[in-house]
Design a protein around this motif. Structure first.
Motif, PDB file in Angstrom:
ATOM      1  N   UNK A   1      -2.634   5.408  -8.495  1.00  0.00           N
ATOM      2  CA  UNK A   1      -3.465   6.607  -8.597  1.00  0.00           C
ATOM      3  C   UNK A   1      -3.971   7.047  -7.225  1.00  0.00           C
ATOM      4  N   UNK A   2      -4.310   6.095  -6.365  1.00  0.00           N
ATOM      5  CA  UNK A   2      -4.767   6.442  -5.019  1.00  0.00           C
ATOM      6  C   UNK A   2      -3.644   7.095  -4.214  1.00  0.00           C
ATOM      7  N   UNK A   3      -2.435   6.573  -4.331  1.00  0.00           N
ATOM      8  CA  UNK A   3      -1.288   7.177  -3.638  1.00  0.00           C
ATOM      9  C   UNK A   3      -1.030   8.583  -4.185  1.00  0.00           C
ATOM     10  N   UNK A   4      -1.101   8.726  -5.501  1.00  0.00           N
ATOM     11  CA  UNK A   4      -0.913  10.042  -6.115  1.00  0.00           C
ATOM     12  C   UNK A   4      -1.978  11.024  -5.635  1.00  0.00           C
ATOM     13  N   UNK A   5      -3.223  10.578  -5.576  1.00  0.00           N
ATOM     14  CA  UNK A   5      -4.307  11.447  -5.099  1.00  0.00           C
ATOM     15  C   UNK A   5      -4.055  11.884  -3.657  1.00  0.00           C
ATOM     16  N   UNK A   6      -3.632  10.950  -2.814  1.00  0.00           N
ATOM     17  CA  UNK A   6      -3.339  11.298  -1.421  1.00  0.00           C
ATOM     18  C   UNK A   6      -2.225  12.320  -1.315  1.00  0.00           C
ATOM     19  N   UNK A   7      -1.193  12.157  -2.116  1.00  0.00           N
ATOM     20  CA  UNK A   7      -0.087  13.118  -2.063  1.00  0.00           C
ATOM     21  C   UNK A   7      -0.530  14.478  -2.585  1.00  0.00           C
ATOM     22  N   UNK A   8      -1.361  14.485  -3.617  1.00  0.00           N
ATOM     23  CA  UNK A   8      -1.843  15.756  -4.159  1.00  0.00           C
ATOM     24  C   UNK A   8      -2.772  16.471  -3.191  1.00  0.00           C
ATOM     25  N   UNK A   9      -3.617  15.733  -2.475  1.00  0.00           N
ATOM     26  CA  UNK A   9      -4.501  16.354  -1.477  1.00  0.00           C
ATOM     27  C   UNK A   9      -3.661  17.017  -0.396  1.00  0.00           C
ATOM     28  N   UNK A  10      -2.636  16.311   0.083  1.00  0.00           N
ATOM     29  CA  UNK A  10      -1.769  16.890   1.119  1.00  0.00           C
ATOM     30  C   UNK A  10      -1.035  18.118   0.599  1.00  0.00           C
ATOM     31  N   UNK A  11      -0.525  18.039  -0.619  1.00  0.00           N
ATOM     32  CA  UNK A  11       0.185  19.170  -1.216  1.00  0.00           C
ATOM     33  C   UNK A  11      -0.755  20.357  -1.410  1.00  0.00           C
ATOM     34  N   UNK A  12      -1.962  20.098  -1.916  1.00  0.00           N
ATOM     35  CA  UNK A  12      -2.919  21.179  -2.112  1.00  0.00           C
ATOM     36  C   UNK A  12      -3.280  21.833  -0.785  1.00  0.00           C
TER      37      UNK A  12
END
Length: 161
Positions: free
Chosen positions: A7-18
């Motif tokens: 979930x932390x990796x997913x959150x990091x990728x989503x922050x970068x994408x956003x």
């Protein structure tokens, strides 16, 4: 623990994408319009999903300090600063600095037990970890060969407009 890491990796990728998407919106509008759009759409999405998943419990706010509600206003600052930082520094450099600042302040707040957090002892290993990340950012920004600008033909392509 594995789920937490994923979930932390997913959150990091989503922050970068956003952040990339926010930057693209900002190219067509202004920073405040981008922030309004991003946070407004986020509000509608989270409200809808919350109502579907939790129903009326969405509005059960027992024992919450009213000053916790300023989080949404902090989000305005986050979006504005990210959009402007990306405009001035580029995505990778800006996100690297944001994540390092986030880690540094989280370490500070944990170590001091601020905002009702359980105090976590500050150790030299934690300081070294942050310093290694900072050194990585410095190497990333200044470690390339001098005068080695990529040609237009070799420049990576961004998202389509």
């Amino acid at each position: 623990m594995i789920l937490g890491l994923m979930l932390a990796v997913l959150a990091g990728s989503l922050v970068s994408l956003q952040t990339v998407f926010n930057s693209k919106v900002n190219e067509r509008t202004g920073s405040w319009a981008t922030t309004t759009l991003v946070l407004g759409m986020g509000f509608l999405a989270s409200l809808t999903i919350s109502l579907l998943v939790e129903g009326k419990q969405t509005f059960a706010l027992q024992n919450m300090h009213p000053w916790y509600w300023v989080s949404g206003m902090i989000g305005v600052g986050v979006v504005i600063c990210l959009v402007q930082g990306m405009k001035l520094l580029g995505p990778t450099y800006a996100i690297s600095i944001v994540l390092t600042a986030q880690l540094s302040f989280a370490l500070l707040w944990d170590s001091l037990g601020w905002l009702g957090l359980e105090t976590v002892p500050f150790t030299s290993n934690k300081l070294i970890g942050v310093l290694v990340i900072v050194a990585g950012i410095v190497l990333f920004k200044f470690g390339g060969r001098q005068g080695a600008e990529p040609s237009a033909a070799k420049a990576p392509q961004g998202l389509p407009d």
